[in-house]
Design a protein around this motif. Sequence first.
Motif, PDB file in Angstrom:
ATOM      1  N   LYS A  67       0.870  -1.048  -0.056  1.00  0.00           N
ATOM      2  CA  LYS A  67      -0.093   0.045   0.118  1.00  0.00           C
ATOM      3  C   LYS A  67       0.944   1.090  -0.274  1.00  0.00           C
ATOM      4  N   ASN A  68       1.927   1.382   0.685  1.00  0.00           N
ATOM      5  CA  ASN A  68       2.850   2.572   0.750  1.00  0.00           C
ATOM      6  C   ASN A  68       3.287   2.786  -0.664  1.00  0.00           C
ATOM      7  N   GLY A  69       3.866   1.422  -1.420  1.00  0.00           N
ATOM      8  CA  GLY A  69       4.450   1.606  -2.516  1.00  0.00           C
ATOM      9  C   GLY A  69       3.280   2.356  -3.522  1.00  0.00           C
ATOM     10  N   ILE A  70       2.148   1.837  -3.671  1.00  0.00           N
ATOM     11  CA  ILE A  70       0.954   2.269  -4.394  1.00  0.00           C
ATOM     12  C   ILE A  70       0.831   3.952  -3.952  1.00  0.00           C
ATOM     13  N   GLU A  71       0.821   4.239  -2.934  1.00  0.00           N
ATOM     14  CA  GLU A  71       0.555   5.674  -2.322  1.00  0.00           C
ATOM     15  C   GLU A  71       1.707   6.429  -2.952  1.00  0.00           C
ATOM     16  N   ALA A  72       3.004   5.740  -3.008  1.00  0.00           N
ATOM     17  CA  ALA A  72       4.220   6.814  -3.211  1.00  0.00           C
ATOM     18  C   ALA A  72       4.314   6.946  -4.692  1.00  0.00           C
TER      19      ALA A  72
ATOM     20  N   ARG B 124       9.061  -3.493  -4.845  1.00  0.00           N
ATOM     21  CA  ARG B 124       9.747  -2.395  -5.418  1.00  0.00           C
ATOM     22  C   ARG B 124       8.581  -1.406  -5.994  1.00  0.00           C
ATOM     23  N   ASP B 125       8.756  -0.002  -5.865  1.00  0.00           N
ATOM     24  CA  ASP B 125       8.023   0.803  -6.630  1.00  0.00           C
ATOM     25  C   ASP B 125       8.602   1.744  -7.330  1.00  0.00           C
ATOM     26  N   GLU B 126       7.884   2.466  -8.300  1.00  0.00           N
ATOM     27  CA  GLU B 126       8.457   3.556  -9.178  1.00  0.00           C
ATOM     28  C   GLU B 126       8.276   4.855  -8.591  1.00  0.00           C
TER      29      GLU B 126
ATOM     30  N   ALA C 223       7.826   8.108  -5.314  1.00  0.00           N
ATOM     31  CA  ALA C 223       8.672   9.395  -5.105  1.00  0.00           C
ATOM     32  C   ALA C 223       9.951   8.963  -4.473  1.00  0.00           C
ATOM     33  N   GLY C 224       9.994   8.038  -3.761  1.00  0.00           N
ATOM     34  CA  GLY C 224      11.142   7.791  -3.024  1.00  0.00           C
ATOM     35  C   GLY C 224      11.185   8.269  -1.726  1.00  0.00           C
ATOM     36  N   MET C 225      12.551   8.222  -1.182  1.00  0.00           N
ATOM     37  CA  MET C 225      12.378   8.637   0.376  1.00  0.00           C
ATOM     38  C   MET C 225      13.750   9.451   0.295  1.00  0.00           C
ATOM     39  N   THR C 226      13.741  10.477   1.248  1.00  0.00           N
ATOM     40  CA  THR C 226      15.044  11.071   1.715  1.00  0.00           C
ATOM     41  C   THR C 226      15.652  10.447   2.753  1.00  0.00           C
TER      42      THR C 226
ATOM     43  N   PHE D  21       5.130   8.570  12.192  1.00  0.00           N
ATOM     44  CA  PHE D  21       5.981   9.385  11.299  1.00  0.00           C
ATOM     45  C   PHE D  21       5.256   8.875   9.995  1.00  0.00           C
ATOM     46  N   SER D  22       4.854  10.086   9.449  1.00  0.00           N
ATOM     47  CA  SER D  22       4.139  10.188   8.077  1.00  0.00           C
ATOM     48  C   SER D  22       4.185  11.482   7.255  1.00  0.00           C
ATOM     49  N   THR D  23       4.408  11.161   6.103  1.00  0.00           N
ATOM     50  CA  THR D  23       4.622  12.371   5.332  1.00  0.00           C
ATOM     51  C   THR D  23       3.212  12.770   4.463  1.00  0.00           C
ATOM     52  N   LYS D  24       2.325  11.772   4.870  1.00  0.00           N
ATOM     53  CA  LYS D  24       1.084  12.030   4.111  1.00  0.00           C
ATOM     54  C   LYS D  24       0.014  12.748   4.613  1.00  0.00           C
ATOM     55  N   GLN D  25      -0.956  13.493   4.245  1.00  0.00           N
ATOM     56  CA  GLN D  25      -1.885  14.280   4.811  1.00  0.00           C
ATOM     57  C   GLN D  25      -2.728  13.592   5.662  1.00  0.00           C
TER      58      GLN D  25
ATOM     59  N   THR E   6      -1.488   7.326   8.840  1.00  0.00           N
ATOM     60  CA  THR E   6      -1.354   7.221  10.428  1.00  0.00           C
ATOM     61  C   THR E   6      -0.012   7.168  10.868  1.00  0.00           C
ATOM     62  N   GLY E   7       1.023   6.667  10.126  1.00  0.00           N
ATOM     63  CA  GLY E   7       2.200   6.853  10.456  1.00  0.00           C
ATOM     64  C   GLY E   7       2.594   5.229  11.191  1.00  0.00           C
ATOM     65  N   LEU E   8       1.605   4.279  11.086  1.00  0.00           N
ATOM     66  CA  LEU E   8       1.616   3.149  11.838  1.00  0.00           C
ATOM     67  C   LEU E   8       2.225   2.120  10.960  1.00  0.00           C
ATOM     68  N   GLY E   9       1.706   2.338   9.647  1.00  0.00           N
ATOM     69  CA  GLY E   9       1.656   0.780   8.742  1.00  0.00           C
ATOM     70  C   GLY E   9       3.039   0.484   8.865  1.00  0.00           C
ATOM     71  N   ALA E  10       4.240   1.396   8.689  1.00  0.00           N
ATOM     72  CA  ALA E  10       5.560   0.737   8.445  1.00  0.00           C
ATOM     73  C   ALA E  10       6.105   0.015   9.839  1.00  0.00           C
ATOM     74  N   MET E  11       5.655   0.679  10.899  1.00  0.00           N
ATOM     75  CA  MET E  11       5.882   0.093  12.409  1.00  0.00           C
ATOM     76  C   MET E  11       5.385  -1.352  12.317  1.00  0.00           C
TER      77      MET E  11
ATOM     78  N   GLY F 265      12.233   5.667  -6.712  1.00  0.00           N
ATOM     79  CA  GLY F 265      11.423   4.784  -6.100  1.00  0.00           C
ATOM     80  C   GLY F 265      12.141   4.053  -4.911  1.00  0.00           C
ATOM     81  N   THR F 266      11.414   3.151  -4.407  1.00  0.00           N
ATOM     82  CA  THR F 266      11.766   2.392  -3.144  1.00  0.00           C
ATOM     83  C   THR F 266      11.914   0.933  -3.164  1.00  0.00           C
ATOM     84  N   THR F 267      12.701   0.109  -2.621  1.00  0.00           N
ATOM     85  CA  THR F 267      12.888  -1.220  -2.590  1.00  0.00           C
ATOM     86  C   THR F 267      12.620  -1.715  -1.309  1.00  0.00           C
TER      87      THR F 267
HETATM   88  P1  ADP Z   1       1.390   6.154   6.515  1.00  0.00           P
HETATM   89  O1  ADP Z   1       1.458   5.362   5.103  1.00  0.00           O
HETATM   90  O2  ADP Z   1       0.145   5.951   7.205  1.00  0.00           O
HETATM   91  O3  ADP Z   1       2.043   7.564   6.184  1.00  0.00           O
HETATM   92  P2  ADP Z   1       3.330   4.192   7.144  1.00  0.00           P
HETATM   93  O4  ADP Z   1       3.938   4.069   8.589  1.00  0.00           O
HETATM   94  O5  ADP Z   1       2.972   3.217   6.328  1.00  0.00           O
HETATM   95  O6  ADP Z   1       2.812   5.380   7.250  1.00  0.00           O
HETATM   96  O7  ADP Z   1       4.962   5.056   6.371  1.00  0.00           O
HETATM   97  C1  ADP Z   1       5.443   6.170   7.126  1.00  0.00           C
HETATM   98  C2  ADP Z   1       6.268   7.152   5.916  1.00  0.00           C
HETATM   99  O8  ADP Z   1       7.178   6.218   5.389  1.00  0.00           O
HETATM  100  C3  ADP Z   1       5.400   7.435   4.818  1.00  0.00           C
HETATM  101  O9  ADP Z   1       4.314   8.517   5.343  1.00  0.00           O
HETATM  102  C4  ADP Z   1       6.325   7.696   3.786  1.00  0.00           C
HETATM  103  O10 ADP Z   1       6.897   9.095   3.907  1.00  0.00           O
HETATM  104  C5  ADP Z   1       7.081   6.873   3.993  1.00  0.00           C
HETATM  105  N1  ADP Z   1       7.217   5.674   3.163  1.00  0.00           N
HETATM  106  C6  ADP Z   1       6.886   4.479   3.685  1.00  0.00           C
HETATM  107  N2  ADP Z   1       6.792   3.575   2.490  1.00  0.00           N
HETATM  108  C7  ADP Z   1       7.134   4.421   1.362  1.00  0.00           C
HETATM  109  C8  ADP Z   1       7.538   4.013  -0.249  1.00  0.00           C
HETATM  110  N3  ADP Z   1       7.329   2.902  -0.705  1.00  0.00           N
HETATM  111  N4  ADP Z   1       7.845   5.043  -1.051  1.00  0.00           N
HETATM  112  C9  ADP Z   1       7.970   6.365  -0.394  1.00  0.00           C
HETATM  113  N5  ADP Z   1       7.808   6.662   0.882  1.00  0.00           N
HETATM  114  C10 ADP Z   1       7.546   5.636   1.886  1.00  0.00           C
END
Ligand code: ADP
Length: 418
Positions: A324-329, A352-354, A356-359, A371-375, A378-383, A405-407
Amino acid sequence: MTYINEHVLNNLFYMLVSIFFFYFLYDHVRFFQRKKAHQRLLLIACLSVPIILCMKYPIYIAPDCVHDLRQVPFLLGTFYGGWTVSFPLLLILLLARWVMYGYQFITVAVYVMMFVFGSLFSPIFQRLSRKQRLFASAVMTFILAIVATILAIVISDFQVTESYIIHFILVPPFAVSFVVLIVETLREALLVRSKAIKLEKMEVVSQLAASISHEIRNPLTVVKGFLQLMKSKDILAETREQYINIALEELNRACAIIDDYLTFAKPFPEKIEPLDVHHELTKVIDMLRPLANMSGVDIVSALMPAKVSGNAQYFRQCFLNIIKNGIEAIQNVGAVYVHMHVDERTVTIVVRDEGAGMTKEEIARFGEPYFSTKQKGTGLGAMVAVRIIEMMNGTWTIKSEVGSGTTMTVTLPLLLEK
Ligand code: ADP
Ligand code: MG
């Protein structure tokens, strides 16, 4: 002549200090925890010091032999580390003996014999319980000393003196057993501590629970407010529609928080079973297809059958979050690729997604709660994803570059079918 004199105690002292040193470094330096090979290197270094010191300050020097407790650290390394630790120790021991007291064939024969039999015994030793280890190490040391004596007598007209019997045959089994006791005690202490760290994690979970309920109360309050507003009769249909939409959006947000959090809050999966990675990932991808289609994203998968052990719901939640994070990116068009490969012991799943990538900063904070950069993130998915991977004894790495992109690579232990 007193047999347990200060030289014996000195020899014991060298060993104990180096064992404490070993555990101290192992505990504090992450380099040594990372790989078994690093741990072995540390063990060799920490045991060669007492071997050399024992020889340098021996218990008793006779014209043709030197009595000291060097075989205690040597056998300790052999029992715990097997031949990969024992062989370097053997070389160090023989080299030091040669430099300090000259070459003697009996010494070489005796320690090569101890190396061979000790290494063969090592796998058996490692399977024993703590108490059995104390006993087995003493018995094995005693047997090796007897065999060594017979060997020495056969090779040359070796004089078995009283000091030899005491210091080479009788004291070492006790010394080895004593040192094993200390090693086991230290090991257990470290183990208990790592369990305490896990408990601390649960503490974080309960703290999270409090903030989560706060997070959910906000959208609910908003919904409540709008519902009250809608109760009044003189309200335009258009406005009503607007209110309903806002309320629904807020409810969705509350749902997302709960979904992301629930898997994390439960400490252990109820049911651990064999999971077919192919089947589970297909389900996850099917679940995400509507979302992907809506955002113009392709999900390309190349899967193969492989089994891992875990809880199906957790597994799905984990990869749901990652994909889902990949799709949203992905902002415009692009694809998310889900690949996997299987080798002898592990299953590796690469997402792997194509997008925006991450800093660098974002990568460092990946997996941190909230931690979330999305409007509307929730910032909980990755955790949650990370936590599930760790629960399944897996490992993960993330590689990302802004713009390309991100892998995310997840490696899980393969479940071998019997
Ligand atoms: P959320 O998706 O609710 O923002 P997540 O914990 O899933 O929270 O992700 C935290 C943050 O990590 C995202 O807001 C985004 O900035 C970054 N991130 C995670 N996966 C990706 C990805 N595949 N590509 C770019 N950024 C990502
Ligand atoms: Mg997410």
